[in-house]
Design an enzyme around this catalytic site. Structure first.
Site, PDB file in Angstrom:
ATOM      1  N   SER A 102       0.814  -1.217   0.000  1.00  8.72           N
ATOM      2  CA  SER A 102       0.000   0.000   0.000  1.00  8.72           C
ATOM      3  C   SER A 102       0.847   1.265   0.000  1.00  8.72           C
ATOM      4  CB  SER A 102      -0.960  -0.045   1.194  1.00  8.72           C
ATOM      5  OG  SER A 102      -1.864   1.022   1.162  1.00  8.72           O
ATOM      6  N   ASP A 248      -2.608   6.244  -3.813  1.00 10.82           N
ATOM      7  CA  ASP A 248      -1.451   5.630  -3.163  1.00 10.82           C
ATOM      8  C   ASP A 248      -0.903   4.456  -3.965  1.00 10.82           C
ATOM      9  OD1 ASP A 248      -3.626   3.929  -2.613  1.00 10.82           O
ATOM     10  OD2 ASP A 248      -2.747   3.267  -0.728  1.00 10.82           O
ATOM     11  N   ASP A 250      -1.260   1.232  -4.073  1.00 10.27           N
ATOM     12  CA  ASP A 250      -2.172   0.251  -4.689  1.00 10.27           C
ATOM     13  C   ASP A 250      -3.501   0.877  -5.092  1.00 10.27           C
ATOM     14  OD1 ASP A 250      -2.893   0.511  -1.976  1.00 10.27           O
ATOM     15  OD2 ASP A 250      -3.728  -1.507  -1.888  1.00 10.27           O
ATOM     16  N   ASP A 252      -5.959   2.406  -3.616  1.00  7.22           N
ATOM     17  CA  ASP A 252      -7.235   2.264  -2.903  1.00  7.22           C
ATOM     18  C   ASP A 252      -7.525   3.464  -2.001  1.00  7.22           C
ATOM     19  OD1 ASP A 252      -5.415   1.748  -0.864  1.00  7.22           O
ATOM     20  OD2 ASP A 252      -6.356  -0.125  -0.199  1.00  7.22           O
TER      21      ASP A 252
END
Length: 465
Positions: A102, A248, A250, A252
């Site tokens: 992440s 960010d 990933d 999400d």
């Protein structure tokens, strides 16, 4: 070395604890856990982000899981985490895995588990996988014999275009044509993450920075917060963009910048989205927030007559409630928000496009939309400080907080919430101090009715001995 899942998956430093050996144990535990699932005949979905070795790690996990007779639908390239979550119910699969850390620094990678409903796996199932991974016998590891190519030929591993599936879904849920026809000027900081090269597929006129493969993220952690978005905040007013968006590692989570180059913190993003979905979209249902989300959401929910649930940090807690109760919107302070018309999952690009749609439909600038909220419920200012510290100092602070505080920086404490860390409420604000679940640091969060008050309280808190 013990494998430990935190607030949002298992994360570790590449080659130190996030190794192929440990990944094998977690993948076997995943296969054995989901083999009991009623949808397992349709397999598991696996995706990955743009981090160093993410593709190789994902292929390794697919190989291990398929060696245990579980079919794997593997993304044919990097993709956002919500693309994996979306694909799971679309293909009626038992669950999924995303290889991502992440927003963590580049030296980390991670492993997220996704449930069959298309959101973070429930806590009790994550604990089962974690426990099984940590006691994995060598005899099980020795069963991994067939190669990636052999399993692909057998049909146990199938490559799937998850990015196209995701883009098509966004087209169906957002009024893309209205955004395109409005001439809205959009700047997007992809932060070298998995959200790159997607927005321009939908809005060709959008300008995207940090839109190429760079596993070191340019030396900046791919977290869409003010301190990491200096280039975007400068670019937006300089080139006269109407809005700046950031996603960010990933993709999400969402970060937003108004037309003047001001960062619109996630607390305000949550509030304006709540208002838009309730008033303009006509959505109904309760509201879920994690403990680090502020009072703006509570005040709006009270105005609309909506119940608010407050939970520990971690979207997995929010998602579980979203699939068991009638929840309109739920989210975190970090810019991760889920809505009932989408999937019970955070989705930075969906939220960013919704903000664009809101600007177009309301015919107002983003700064005006934020000011409108302030006019309704009063001014709210927020800031977070992440303090990297030693284990001994962290524990010293936590012991001090456990004894209780009568005041914070001279402001009387009215009440305390301890569901995750220590949240101290005072008149017109609060201070939360908690240890990160994924990194060796303490987080200090504060919201108040005056920005100087926020700074004073945070300065006091980080020097608490």
């Amino acid at each position: 070395m013990k494998i430990k899942f935190g607030t949002d998956g298992w994360r570790g430093i590449i080659a130190q604890d996030f190794t192929f050996e440990n990944l094998t144990k977690v993948a076997i535990a995943t296969a054995k856990h989901y083999k009991k699932h009623k949808k397992i005949k349709n397999g598991l979905v696996i995706g990955y982000d743009t981090r160093f070795l993410s593709k190789e790690f994902a292929e390794h996990v697919a190989t291990v899981i398929a060696n245990f007779g579980v079919k794997v639908l593997l993304s044919d390239g990097y993709c956002p985490t919500p693309a994996v979550s979306l694909a799971i119910p679309k293909f009626n699969c038992a669950g999924g895995v995303v290889i991502t850390a992440s927003h963590n620094p580049y030296k980390y990678n991670g492993y997220k588990l996704k449930a069959d409903f298309g959101g973070p796996e429930e806590v009790e199932n994550i604990v089962k996988v974690e426990n099984q991974a940590n006691k994995m016998p060598k005899t099980e590891i020795e069963k991994v014999k067939r190669s990636f190519d052999q399993l692909k030929q057998k049909g146990l591993i199938e490559l799937v275009d998850l990015k196209k599936l995701y883009i098509d879904d966004l087209k169906a849920k957002i009024d893309i044509e209205a955004i395109k026809n409005s001439g809205l000027k959009i700047a997007h900081d992809a932060m070298y993450g998995a959200g790159q090269k997607i927005l321009t597929e939908l809005i060709p006129s959008a300008v995207v920075i940090h839109n190429e493969f760079n596993p070191s993220f340019g030396g900046v952690s791919p977290e869409p917060i003010a301190k990491n978005l200096g280039e975007l905040m400068k670019l937006v007013p300089e080139k006269k963009f109407d809005v700046g968006l950031a996603t960010d590692g990933d993709a999400d989570r969402i970060g937003a910048v108004d037309e003047n180059g001001n960062f619109v913190d996630p607390q305000r993003v949550f509030a304006i989205l709540l208002k838009y979905f309730y008033e303009d979209k006509g959505l109904r249902g309760d509201v879920v927030k994690t403990v680090s989300v502020g009072l703006m959401v509570d005040k709006l929910a009270k105005k609309y007559g909506l119940k608010v649930y407050e939970l520990p940090v971690g979207f997995k807690h929010v998602a579980t409630l979203m699939v068991t109760k009638d929840i309109m919107i739920g989210g975190e302070e970090s810019g991760g928000i889920g809505v009932k018309t989408h999937i019970p999952e955070r989705d930075g690009l969906f939220l960013g496009l919704t903000i664009c749609e809101m600007i177009v439909k309301r015919g107002k600038k983003l700064s005006e939309i934020v000011d409108e909220i302030f006019a309704e419920i009063g001014p709210h200012y927020y800031k977070r400080i992440d303090l990297h510290t030693t284990e001994s100092h962290k524990n010293k602070i936590l012991r001090r907080l456990k004894r209780g505080l009568r005041e914070v920086a001279g402001f009387k404490v009215n009440s305390v919430l301890t569901i995750d860390g220590y949240k101290f409420f005072f008149d017109e604000g609060w201070l939360l101090i908690r240890a990160s679940g994924t990194e060796p640091l303490l987080r200090f969060y504060c919201e108040a009715d005056d920005p100087e008050k926020v700074d004073k309280i945070l300065d006091w808190a980080v020097n608490l001995g």
